[in-house]
Write a protein that holds these residues in place. Structure first.
Motif, PDB file in Angstrom:
ATOM      1  N   PHE A 159       0.740  -1.136   0.073  1.00 12.59           N
ATOM      2  CA  PHE A 159      -0.127  -0.002  -0.058  1.00 12.59           C
ATOM      3  C   PHE A 159       0.872   1.293   0.025  1.00 12.59           C
ATOM      4  CE2 PHE A 159      -2.389  -3.443   2.056  1.00 12.59           C
ATOM      5  CZ  PHE A 159      -3.568  -3.337   1.422  1.00 12.59           C
ATOM      6  N   GLY A 160       1.982   1.147   0.690  1.00 19.33           N
ATOM      7  CA  GLY A 160       2.788   2.368   0.677  1.00 19.33           C
ATOM      8  C   GLY A 160       3.213   2.964  -0.677  1.00 19.33           C
ATOM      9  N   SER A 161       3.811   1.922  -1.466  1.00 22.96           N
ATOM     10  CA  SER A 161       4.007   2.315  -2.744  1.00 22.96           C
ATOM     11  C   SER A 161       3.314   2.974  -3.665  1.00 22.96           C
ATOM     12  CB  SER A 161       4.814   1.108  -3.647  1.00 22.96           C
ATOM     13  OG  SER A 161       5.873   0.721  -2.862  1.00 22.96           O
ATOM     14  N   LEU A 162       1.763   2.529  -3.482  1.00 25.28           N
ATOM     15  CA  LEU A 162       0.912   2.885  -4.002  1.00 25.28           C
ATOM     16  C   LEU A 162       0.367   4.317  -3.609  1.00 25.28           C
ATOM     17  CD1 LEU A 162      -1.791   2.475  -5.795  1.00 25.28           C
ATOM     18  CD2 LEU A 162      -2.984   1.432  -3.754  1.00 25.28           C
ATOM     19  N   VAL A 163       0.498   4.660  -2.378  1.00 27.97           N
ATOM     20  CA  VAL A 163       0.342   5.967  -1.823  1.00 27.97           C
ATOM     21  C   VAL A 163       1.348   7.077  -2.531  1.00 27.97           C
ATOM     22  CG1 VAL A 163       0.361   7.533   0.058  1.00 27.97           C
ATOM     23  CG2 VAL A 163      -0.781   5.313   0.405  1.00 27.97           C
ATOM     24  N   LEU A 164       2.614   6.578  -2.460  1.00 36.03           N
ATOM     25  CA  LEU A 164       3.840   7.368  -3.282  1.00 36.03           C
ATOM     26  C   LEU A 164       3.371   7.872  -4.590  1.00 36.03           C
ATOM     27  CD1 LEU A 164       6.759   5.840  -1.509  1.00 36.03           C
ATOM     28  CD2 LEU A 164       6.105   8.225  -1.287  1.00 36.03           C
ATOM     29  N   ALA A 165       2.998   6.456  -5.378  1.00 36.13           N
ATOM     30  CA  ALA A 165       2.731   6.701  -6.880  1.00 36.13           C
ATOM     31  C   ALA A 165       1.623   7.630  -7.091  1.00 36.13           C
ATOM     32  CB  ALA A 165       2.498   5.599  -7.172  1.00 36.13           C
ATOM     33  N   VAL A 166       0.405   7.732  -6.494  1.00 33.49           N
ATOM     34  CA  VAL A 166      -0.605   8.433  -6.519  1.00 33.49           C
ATOM     35  C   VAL A 166      -0.319   9.863  -6.121  1.00 33.49           C
ATOM     36  CG1 VAL A 166      -3.099   9.087  -5.732  1.00 33.49           C
ATOM     37  CG2 VAL A 166      -2.532   6.544  -6.193  1.00 33.49           C
ATOM     38  N   ALA A 167       0.362  10.131  -5.212  1.00 31.15           N
ATOM     39  CA  ALA A 167       0.772  11.463  -4.812  1.00 31.15           C
ATOM     40  C   ALA A 167       1.669  12.083  -5.749  1.00 31.15           C
ATOM     41  CB  ALA A 167       1.796  11.334  -3.386  1.00 31.15           C
ATOM     42  N   VAL A 168       2.626  11.371  -6.240  1.00 33.45           N
ATOM     43  CA  VAL A 168       3.654  11.837  -7.383  1.00 33.45           C
ATOM     44  C   VAL A 168       2.630  12.176  -8.729  1.00 33.45           C
ATOM     45  CG1 VAL A 168       5.413  11.084  -9.091  1.00 33.45           C
ATOM     46  CG2 VAL A 168       5.658  10.762  -6.561  1.00 33.45           C
ATOM     47  N   THR A 169       1.727  11.149  -8.945  1.00 33.57           N
ATOM     48  CA  THR A 169       0.833  11.544  -9.979  1.00 33.57           C
ATOM     49  C   THR A 169       0.117  12.652  -9.840  1.00 33.57           C
ATOM     50  OG1 THR A 169       0.707   9.227 -10.601  1.00 33.57           O
ATOM     51  CG2 THR A 169      -0.856  10.268 -11.566  1.00 33.57           C
ATOM     52  N   VAL A 170      -0.626  13.186  -8.769  1.00 30.79           N
ATOM     53  CA  VAL A 170      -1.135  14.132  -8.628  1.00 30.79           C
ATOM     54  C   VAL A 170      -0.592  15.495  -9.022  1.00 30.79           C
ATOM     55  CG1 VAL A 170      -2.515  15.717  -6.964  1.00 30.79           C
ATOM     56  CG2 VAL A 170      -2.800  13.229  -6.909  1.00 30.79           C
ATOM     57  N   ILE A 171       0.730  15.234  -8.273  1.00 31.07           N
ATOM     58  CA  ILE A 171       1.740  16.646  -8.672  1.00 31.07           C
ATOM     59  C   ILE A 171       1.828  16.674 -10.111  1.00 31.07           C
ATOM     60  CG2 ILE A 171       4.228  17.316  -8.482  1.00 31.07           C
ATOM     61  CD1 ILE A 171       4.021  15.898  -5.616  1.00 31.07           C
ATOM     62  N   GLU A 172       2.252  15.668 -10.935  1.00 27.84           N
ATOM     63  CA  GLU A 172       2.250  15.758 -12.332  1.00 27.84           C
ATOM     64  C   GLU A 172       1.373  16.170 -13.134  1.00 27.84           C
ATOM     65  OE1 GLU A 172       2.951  12.221 -15.688  1.00 27.84           O
ATOM     66  OE2 GLU A 172       3.865  11.868 -13.905  1.00 27.84           O
ATOM     67  N   VAL A 173       0.021  15.732 -12.755  1.00 35.38           N
ATOM     68  CA  VAL A 173      -1.351  16.081 -13.398  1.00 35.38           C
ATOM     69  C   VAL A 173      -1.360  17.702 -13.289  1.00 35.38           C
ATOM     70  CG1 VAL A 173      -3.633  16.185 -13.351  1.00 35.38           C
ATOM     71  CG2 VAL A 173      -2.149  13.872 -13.306  1.00 35.38           C
ATOM     72  N   ALA A 182       0.692   4.520 -12.525  1.00 35.73           N
ATOM     73  CA  ALA A 182      -0.150   5.670 -12.093  1.00 35.73           C
ATOM     74  C   ALA A 182      -0.123   6.869 -12.839  1.00 35.73           C
ATOM     75  CB  ALA A 182       0.062   6.039 -10.734  1.00 35.73           C
ATOM     76  N   SER A 183       1.101   6.937 -13.468  1.00 34.11           N
ATOM     77  CA  SER A 183       1.493   8.003 -14.320  1.00 34.11           C
ATOM     78  C   SER A 183       0.556   8.030 -15.675  1.00 34.11           C
ATOM     79  CB  SER A 183       2.919   8.294 -14.789  1.00 34.11           C
ATOM     80  OG  SER A 183       3.217   9.555 -15.526  1.00 34.11           O
ATOM     81  N   ILE A 184       0.254   6.963 -15.987  1.00 33.62           N
ATOM     82  CA  ILE A 184      -0.473   6.739 -17.540  1.00 33.62           C
ATOM     83  C   ILE A 184      -1.828   6.498 -16.951  1.00 33.62           C
ATOM     84  CG2 ILE A 184      -0.637   5.552 -19.402  1.00 33.62           C
ATOM     85  CD1 ILE A 184       2.170   4.432 -19.249  1.00 33.62           C
ATOM     86  N   GLY A 185      -2.082   5.794 -16.253  1.00 36.73           N
ATOM     87  CA  GLY A 185      -3.491   5.211 -15.735  1.00 36.73           C
ATOM     88  C   GLY A 185      -4.337   6.338 -15.160  1.00 36.73           C
ATOM     89  N   LEU A 186      -3.579   7.344 -14.593  1.00 37.02           N
ATOM     90  CA  LEU A 186      -4.334   8.101 -13.878  1.00 37.02           C
ATOM     91  C   LEU A 186      -4.363   9.605 -14.606  1.00 37.02           C
ATOM     92  CD1 LEU A 186      -3.603   7.768 -10.165  1.00 37.02           C
ATOM     93  CD2 LEU A 186      -5.865   7.100 -11.482  1.00 37.02           C
ATOM     94  N   THR A 187      -3.083   9.864 -15.165  1.00 36.82           N
ATOM     95  CA  THR A 187      -2.655  11.150 -15.863  1.00 36.82           C
ATOM     96  C   THR A 187      -3.421  11.266 -17.387  1.00 36.82           C
ATOM     97  OG1 THR A 187      -0.523  11.376 -14.967  1.00 36.82           O
ATOM     98  CG2 THR A 187      -0.903  12.702 -16.922  1.00 36.82           C
ATOM     99  N   VAL A 188      -3.735  10.262 -18.097  1.00 33.30           N
ATOM    100  CA  VAL A 188      -4.343  10.409 -19.188  1.00 33.30           C
ATOM    101  C   VAL A 188      -5.942  10.529 -19.167  1.00 33.30           C
ATOM    102  CG1 VAL A 188      -5.041   8.970 -21.294  1.00 33.30           C
ATOM    103  CG2 VAL A 188      -2.683   8.995 -20.425  1.00 33.30           C
TER     104      VAL A 188
END
Length: 404
Positions: free
Chosen positions: A97-111, A334-340
């Protein structure tokens, strides 16, 4: 890989307070040995607040150079703070779960960075989303993976990880990248490397479905596939293993975690807002240097993923290569699946086209990345050779972005 029973037993024994829903003992400490509660003495507490103040004072104004430099400094500080607080939350909930939290946080910043740059960039910003997402894929799958493999292999000679979990994550990255970045270059419903409206909706929904499916597998159905593995020198394979208490600080208490959640949200707001303030300066700097517009996307991805890279390398140094791969491939997914999907939604009110299809050179780099990554992941073991291959691929991507 050991049996499923062994993996579940290992997962069940990991951090009882965080795993089983129990509260930590009274007086427990947070990460970095900080007392449970408001982390008043940490710079990561005050930088997001200062960044919001700077944002409020600078919004809607024509800022001079020194002020823009200050905004850029607090922007970078906010990114580092956001990832720090995401790591605190991740430490509390544990892997994977920890890696998931980090990935989502980074993706929010990226978007947020992409949308703000596209909003002020006009027609020339049509490729920012594509360039940033592709740069994130290359940084994670080649830069982070290559550096982590090299660090782990130098220390342990052979890096070990779970082929089932890493292979599934890599397959998801490849599927998402092909659907969103490759297909637009070959569809015929719209001129150029763009999706038609219906195709963009389909790609966005499919990306969300693939991301949700991966999260369900990673966190529920086959969670033991994504836990760090233990070595068996006698040749018995690898098994999922719980955290080593001698290598990790105790997980933070509930109050520290909730403070980090609050400060994480503040930092994300600060990042997105200050990115809007500095976006004209970034574009002008790239243009003045005579560099291609794609460099803007590379810069965004490098800034956003720098803390993620450090976290992955630290895990590799502790011989926890599976955590490094979770961070790398999880961030790419997360970068692709959430950003796009987010950019597809934002394109409703953003002016100008949305170019997602890759050019010929980047298509070759993506195909080569998929092949090399598959050969790296399938055995469940890798040496410094594989790390070097990925780093050369990443270097080729950076060089060809500057000199296409």
């Amino acid at each position: 890989m050991g049996s499923g029973t062994e993996g579940r037993d290992g997962a069940a024994s990991e951090r009882p307070a965080a795993r089983r829903g129990g509260e930590p003992e009274e007086g427990s400490t947070g990460s970095d040995q900080i007392p449970d509660g408001f982390p008043a003495r940490q710079w990561t507490t005050w930088v997001p607040v200062a960044a919001v103040v700077v944002l409020a004072l600078g919004w809607g104004r024509d800022l001079p150079g020194p002020v823009l430099a200050l905004v850029g400094a607090v922007l970078i500080g906010s990114v580092l703070s956001a990832v720090h607080h995401a790591e605190v939350v991740a430490h509390r909930v544990g892997e994977p779960f920890g890696s998931l939290v980090l990935a989502v946080a980074v993706t929010v910043i990226e978007v947020g960075l992409i949308v703000m740059l596209m909003a002020g960039g006009g027609p020339e910003a049509a490729t920012y989303a594509r360039d940033t997402v592709f740069a994130a894929v290359m940084i994670t799958c080649n830069g982070i993976v290559g550096l982590s493999l090299l660090v782990a292999a130098v220390r342990e000679r052979v890096a070990v990880f779970n082929a089932e979990g890493s292979g599934g994550a890599l397959a998801t990255v490849t599927m998402l990248a092909t659907m969103t970045l490759v297909l637009p270059s070959f569809t015929t419903s719209h001129s150029g490397a763009e999706f038609s409206g219906a195709q963009l909706v389909f790609a966005a929904v499919a990306s969300l479905c693939l991301y949700a499916n991966f999260v369900a597998v990673q966190t529920v159905r086959h969670r033991d596939y994504f836990l760090p593995v233990a070595r068996h020198p006698e040749g018995g394979g690898t098994t999922a293993t719980p955290e080593d208490p001698e290598e990790h600080a105790p997980p933070p208490g509930a109050r520290t975690m909730w403070w980090s959640v609050t400060l994480l949200l503040v930092a994300l707001v600060a990042v997105v807002g200050n990115a809007k303030l500095v976006s004209p300066a970034i574009e002008d700097g790239v243009e003045s240097a005579g560099l291609p517009k794609a460099v803007v996307g590379v810069v965004i991805a490098l800034v956003v993923l720098a803390p993620e890279t450090l976290a992955a390398v630290r895990a590799a140094r502790r011989d926890r290569m599976q955590t490094s791969l979770n961070l790398a491939y999880g961030s790419a997914i997360a970068s692709i699946g959430l950003t796009v999907p987010a950019i597809a939604l934002a394109s409703v009110w953003l002016s100008g086209p949305l170019v997602l299809g890759l050019g010929a050179v980047h298509l070759v780099l993506l195909a080569l990345t998929a092949v090399v990554s598959a050969l790296t992941v399938v055995p469940g073991r890798a040496t410094s050779l594989q790390g070097g291959l990925h780093l050369v691929l990443f270097a080729a991507f950076v060089f060809l972005s500057i000199s296409p």
